[in-house]
Design an enzyme around this catalytic site. Structure first.
Site, mmCIF file in Angstrom:
data_model
loop_
_atom_site.group_PDB
_atom_site.id
_atom_site.type_symbol
_atom_site.label_atom_id
_atom_site.label_comp_id
_atom_site.label_asym_id
_atom_site.label_seq_id
_atom_site.Cartn_x
_atom_site.Cartn_y
_atom_site.Cartn_z
ATOM 1 N N GLU A 168 1.861 95.834 -14.844
ATOM 2 C CA GLU A 168 1.759 97.291 -14.956
ATOM 3 C C GLU A 168 0.346 97.843 -14.792
ATOM 4 O O GLU A 168 0.165 98.939 -14.275
ATOM 5 C CB GLU A 168 2.312 97.735 -16.331
ATOM 6 C CG GLU A 168 3.797 97.490 -16.530
ATOM 7 C CD GLU A 168 4.678 98.384 -15.669
ATOM 8 O OE1 GLU A 168 4.162 99.351 -15.068
ATOM 9 O OE2 GLU A 168 5.890 98.120 -15.592
ATOM 10 N N SER B 22 57.137 122.707 -26.500
ATOM 11 C CA SER B 22 57.340 124.158 -26.528
ATOM 12 C C SER B 22 56.082 124.972 -26.774
ATOM 13 O O SER B 22 56.127 126.201 -26.710
ATOM 14 C CB SER B 22 58.378 124.510 -27.606
ATOM 15 O OG SER B 22 59.644 124.026 -27.214
#
Length: 734
Positions: free
Chosen positions: A78, A361
């Site tokens: 890095e 329903s």
């Protein structure tokens, strides 16, 4: 040459001035920011922390416990000059700046030192859109300050504990435990090199899911260590021969921070994460503050009602439930229940958002009577027919649970008693096209389209149904249900989310529907009397779905058995939709008994009662466009409506011989009168004791079953639905 020198000096002066200009507006950076995890934090509606994604899985490791080999590996890959630079690397900056102007892939990102990466993870957003000169200048300025204030080993400690390592894991110590089941000091060279290389792209370099790419990255790190004279070529070659899958743990650490709390919020958080992804946020990068619309107290109550086995008595652990509650005024999803007795599963099946079960329903207000009020301008006392009916073009006959017909009745009575034949006939009068338009306004769509049978059963979720019913409660204004209120990034950006209400029906339609649904729990013939709470202004609808005739006949299952039971409804403030059933219906044991179909009603009742204690008991105000007839019938002022329609013409060959109905298909009636605005009044004071006056007594036990065919029928206790029988088959459908 002099001109060139002058230009170079001018560029340096300009660059320095620009750098200082940007640096002056840099945010502050603290040790708490540097040492804290970079998790995404999710809050409830009151700003209290619900969960911290990934942070619960972080085991912080101090610098003296970090292997030197790991530090060298990270520095080699890095930031090779890490121990020599002062937080920024002028050589890398010049190279990266040149690459940025020439279009190289190195760009500005390549200029970052380890210290700058730490600053970025601690303070700034990792979004590509934020990779600007201003941000890079501020990163560099803060990196200089961090390098001056902390030792190199301390900076490495911060970095090693902060980086994201995939799978909800933050920090390399935790990654060591997650991937290898060991602490960092127990890992070999190859394993440490693997971890050192992962932060660049944790998902791509995951040794479990992507071993090929993980090996390539690990080998790159090992070569970097050789180039940096940390290890020899022979050591690197030996480590490169080691399989990246060698030593991987078969059982990984969990990513839950509070098992009990996470069970409670799990289904809601699952939807929040999906919502964030749809909005373009990557929670794996961390650093987000997500403010949701969850009412944690309500969420906890939903969970407890389903799992404590006391207030609502479920007959066995396999009987499942899904429920959603929304705020009528804005569409905020207040609480959501994805199931019960789910064990330690994280982000499991969320039954509240599943759309593979028929709503029974509860579809009638949405697809049949709502459109009839809206487009046909029916009053609540319009006559509908409960007489013999055969679906057009078929031999399929439609019945209610009792296989009886009640002749002519009002819309109010038909809906309160949940009669199937009048509902389907109403849909026939409305027409599928208009019904579809009405549903779309309520956020309900179907790629396969609809037919008459959907008038007594829609394949929708409790989320969709709660939001749709909320439109009735909110005077006809629909809000798309939302989980997230606000998102803040660690780069300082704030995104707010609020839905704009859309009028999808007239105030008259909403009021007429509410006036009827109020009677579902209070009318002696209503299908939802088990959920009644005297004195509370509320409107509801029940729904049950019949068990397969074929399965019932094969296993001698009672004719009253149901595969699904629903209860949906609302107060002025909240709408709640509840589904109950087994995950695999239509098997020998996966049915709901007559008594079990009432569980949805009890659950709805206790939850709504709980919420009513913290909200108003406001009633709905009758709009000026509505007139009143008698004690509880209503009509739309100045609107004409037909007393007969398509269903009457089709019914000519489908009447039972006992029917005495003689309605004329050409009779036309209009209502034209005026009415001042008025309100429903509460007939009795709110009685808190009613919430515990009736509890479900366990009468049978069931275990899990098989697949659903969407059939629908109600039980005699709820008088809620019916069956349609096709000649020569054993199928039933609602």
């Amino acid at each position: 040459m002099l001109a060139g020198i002058a230009l170079f000096v001018a560029m340096i002066v300009f660059g320095g001035g620009l750098f200082m200009y940007y640096a002056q507006s840099s945010p502050k950076i603290t040790e708490a920011q540097l040492s804290s995890d970079n998790a995404t934090v999710i809050y409830d509606k009151d700003g209290k922390v619900l969960t911290r994604l990934g942070s619960q899985n972080r085991d912080y490791v101090k610098k003296d416990k970090i292997p030197k080999t790991l530090k060298n590996a990270i520095v080699s890959i890095e930031d090779r000059r890490f121990y020599k630079n002062n937080g920024i690397d002028p050589i890398r900056i010049v190279g990266a700046t040149f690459a940025n102007f020439t279009g190289s892939s190195l760009g500005l990102q390549g200029a970052s030192t380890l210290t700058q990466q730490l600053v970025k993870l601690s303070v700034f957003s990792t979004d590509a859109s934020d990779r600007t000169l201003r941000v890079k200048a501020q990163e560099a300025w803060l990196a200089l300050k961090v390098d001056k204030q902390y030792s190199k080993d301390q900076i490495l400690e911060f970095y090693i504990n902060k980086v994201y390592m995939g799978n909800g894991v933050y920090g390399m110590q935790t990654a060591a435990e997650y991937y290898f089941g060991k602490s960092l000091d127990k890992l070999d060279l190859a394993q440490l090199a693997l971890l050192a290389g992962m932060p660049q792209s944790p998902t791509n370099y995951d040794p479990i899911k992507n071993p090929k790419y993980a090996k390539s990255r690990r080998d790159t790190v090992l070569q970097a260590m050789v180039d940096n004279k940390i290890i020899s070529s022979s050591e690197a070659a030996k480590a490169q021969k080691e399989s990246v899958e060698s030593g991987l743990s078969e059982t990984h650490g969990t990513t839950t921070n509070s098992p009990t709390k996470n069970k409670i919020i799990d289904p809601y958080i699952k939807q929040v994460l999906q919502d964030l992804s749809d909005k373009g946020f990557d929670t794996s990068k961390g650093g987000l503050k997500v403010y949701t619309n969850m009412d944690y107290a309500a969420q906890k109550k939903l969970y407890n009602l389903a799992n404590d086995g006391q207030t609502v008595q479920f007959t066995d652990d396999n009987l499942q439930i899904g429920a959603t509650m929304v705020d009528n005024s804005n569409g905020n999803v207040v609480a959501m229940l994805g199931g019960r007795k789910t064990g330690d599963v994280t982000y499991g099946l969320n039954r509240a958002v599943q759309t593979d079960r028929s709503s029974g329903s509860t579809a009638k207000p949405l697809m049949d009577y709502g459109p009839a009020f809206e487009y046909l301008k029916w009053p609540t006392y319009r006559k509908v027919k409960d007489i013999a009916f055969t679906y057009p073009g078929t031999d399929t006959k439609l019945y209610d649970f009792d296989h009886k017909f009640k002749g002519t009745m009002t819309v109010r009575d038909a809906l309160i008693q949940s009669r199937n034949v009048p509902a389907v006939r109403t849909l026939q009068d409305v027409g599928i096209s208009k019904a579809t338009t009405f549903l779309e306004g309520l956020g309900i769509t179907s790629k396969d389209g609809y037919n008459l049978n959907n008038g007594i059963g829609l394949y929708i979720s409790t989320l969709q149904e709660a939001a749709a019913y909320a439109a009735f409660a909110n005077d006809g204004i629909y809000h798309k249900p939302t989980y997230v209120n606000k998102v803040e990034t660690n780069g300082g950006k704030t995104y707010s989310y609020k839905t704009k209400g859309t009028r999808v029906m007239t105030k008259a339609t909403a009021f007429l529907m509410t006036s009827i649904l109020k009677g579902v729990t209070t009318d002696s013939n209503g299908s939802g009397t088990a959920a009644n709470i005297p004195g509370l202004n509320m409107a509801t609808k029940t729904g049950t779905v019949a068990y397969s005739d074929k399965v019932s006949n094969e296993y001698d299952i009672p004719s009253t058995a149901s595969s699904d039971s629903w209860m949906s409804g609302y107060t002025k403030d909240y709408s709640l939709a509840v589904w109950t059933g087994y995950d695999h219906p239509n098997s020998a044991t996966g049915y709901l008994t007559q008594e079990q179909t009432d569980i949805a009603q009890y659950f709805w009742k206790y939850m709504i009662y709980y919420m009513s204690q913290y909200s108003s008991n406001a009633d709905w105000t009758m709009p000026s466009s509505v007139g009143k007839k008698g004690d509880n019938e209503y009509y739309q002022i100045g609107e004409d409506y037909d007393d007969s329609g398509t269903s009457d013409e089709d019914a000519a060959n489908n009447r039972s011989t006992s029917s005495s109905d003689k309605s004329s298909s050409s009779d036309r009636r209009s209502s034209r009168s005026s009415s001042s605005s008025r309100s429903f009044s509460s007939s009795s004071s709110f009685e808190s004791s009613t919430a515990s006056s009736s509890s479900f007594e366990s009468s049978s036990s069931s275990t899990a079953p098989s697949s659903s065919n969407g059939n629908s029928q109600a039980t005699p206790s709820s008088s809620d639905a019916g069956t349609a029988t096709t000649s020569g088959s054993n199928n039933t459908q609602q």
